[in-house]
Design an enzyme around this catalytic site. Structure first.
Site, PDB file in Angstrom:
ATOM      1  NE  ARG A  50      -3.876  -2.007   2.430  1.00 36.06           N
ATOM      2  CZ  ARG A  50      -4.373  -2.519   3.553  1.00 36.06           C
ATOM      3  NH1 ARG A  50      -4.520  -1.342   4.869  1.00 36.06           N
ATOM      4  NH2 ARG A  50      -5.651  -3.494   4.119  1.00 36.06           N
ATOM      5  CG  ASP A  52       1.563   6.477   2.865  1.00 37.04           C
ATOM      6  OD1 ASP A  52       0.962   5.029   3.078  1.00 37.04           O
ATOM      7  OD2 ASP A  52       3.059   6.598   3.435  1.00 37.04           O
ATOM      8  NE  ARG A 202       6.709  10.018   2.536  1.00 34.23           N
ATOM      9  CZ  ARG A 202       5.880  10.376   2.847  1.00 34.23           C
ATOM     10  NH1 ARG A 202       5.183   9.897   3.009  1.00 34.23           N
ATOM     11  NH2 ARG A 202       6.016  11.278   3.848  1.00 34.23           N
TER      12      ARG A 202
END
Length: 255
Positions: A50, A52, A202
């Site tokens: 999934r 973002d 990230r």
């Protein structure tokens, strides 16, 4: 019910992420809506991961179960017709066994992060890179990245809303590469693991950018990892430079 694996490419900017949401556009929702125009639904597809909001897909993998025995090529063509004008494309489709699963059959996920170094605003690459105005030391960032490779408790680099049962993961690759492009120098981060924590990539990139800028040392990355404390993480970088670049399977249907 025939099971079809889909390789999906998408630009993440218009979407609130991969996962279907009731009141916001999603990549999953766009594909399920396109499927509903081909066969009576409802349809629910499963994906390898999934992504973002704002994160892109170069080779996301999903699967769907259908009533009709579709030719995979014709299915991909029909889906692409109904996905227009959204920036989502089915780049390949293959028939798979009924027990094959896009998420649970996967043995690795690969991510690419692009960081553009130039002062002038990005035009053609806007929304596709994280841009900084200063130069970065790729060798120093690689030295810091090397501290993260292996099996570790990655609590420091885990979002506070991460739902994973454990912060312990094995990072197989974190390679930092300087690339000269027509629009300026970029730093590419190549990241590979079986699975990731929420915001892990990230968080890595945001911390390593500080190393490249000279604000932290490579050893500070090791100290941050060992702290197992979210406060020790550097800034979490924005999503627009992140791409799901590939998914590995023991028997890759797209090989």
């Amino acid at each position: 019910m025939p099971r079809i694996a889909l390789k999906v490419e998408y630009h993440g900017a218009p979407f609130a992420g991969w996962q279907r949401q009731a009141d916001q556009p999603s990549v999953q929702g766009a594909i399920e809506d396109a499927l509903a125009k081909l066969e009576k639904g409802p349809h629910t597809i499963a994906a390898a991961g999934r992504t973002d909001a704002g994160v892109h897909g170069l080779a996301q993998v999903a699967h769907c179960d259908l009533q009709k025995d579709w030719d995979p090529f014709r299915l991909s063509e029909a889906l692409n017709f109904h996905l227009k004008p959204l920036p989502v494309a089915i780049v390949d489709a293959k028939r798979v066994d009924d027990d094959w699963h896009a998420r649970f059959s996967a043995t690795e996920r690969r991510y690419l992060f692009r960081l553009l170094m130039r002062r002038a605003p990005a035009t053609h690459q806007a929304g596709l890179v994280w841009q900084v105005s200063h130069q970065l030391d790729a060798d120093a960032m690689q030295a810091g990245a090397d501290m993260l490779i292996g099996n570790h408790d990655f609590t420091t680099f885990r979002s506070s809303i991460c739902q994973a049962a454990s912060p312990v993961k094995t990072l197989d690759e974190l390679r930092v590469e300087r690339v000269e492009t027509l629009w300026g120098p970029e730093i590419h981060f190549h990241v590979r693991a079986r699975s990731f924590l929420h915001n892990q990539v990230r968080s890595f990139v945001g911390t390593l950018e500080r190393v490249g800028a000279g604000a932290r040392s490579p050893e500070d990355v090791r100290d941050a990892l060992e702290a197992c404390d979210r406060a020790a993480c550097g800034p979490v970088c924005p999503p627009q430079g992140l791409y799901l670049a590939g998914v590995g399977y023991p028997d890759n249907p797209f090989a």
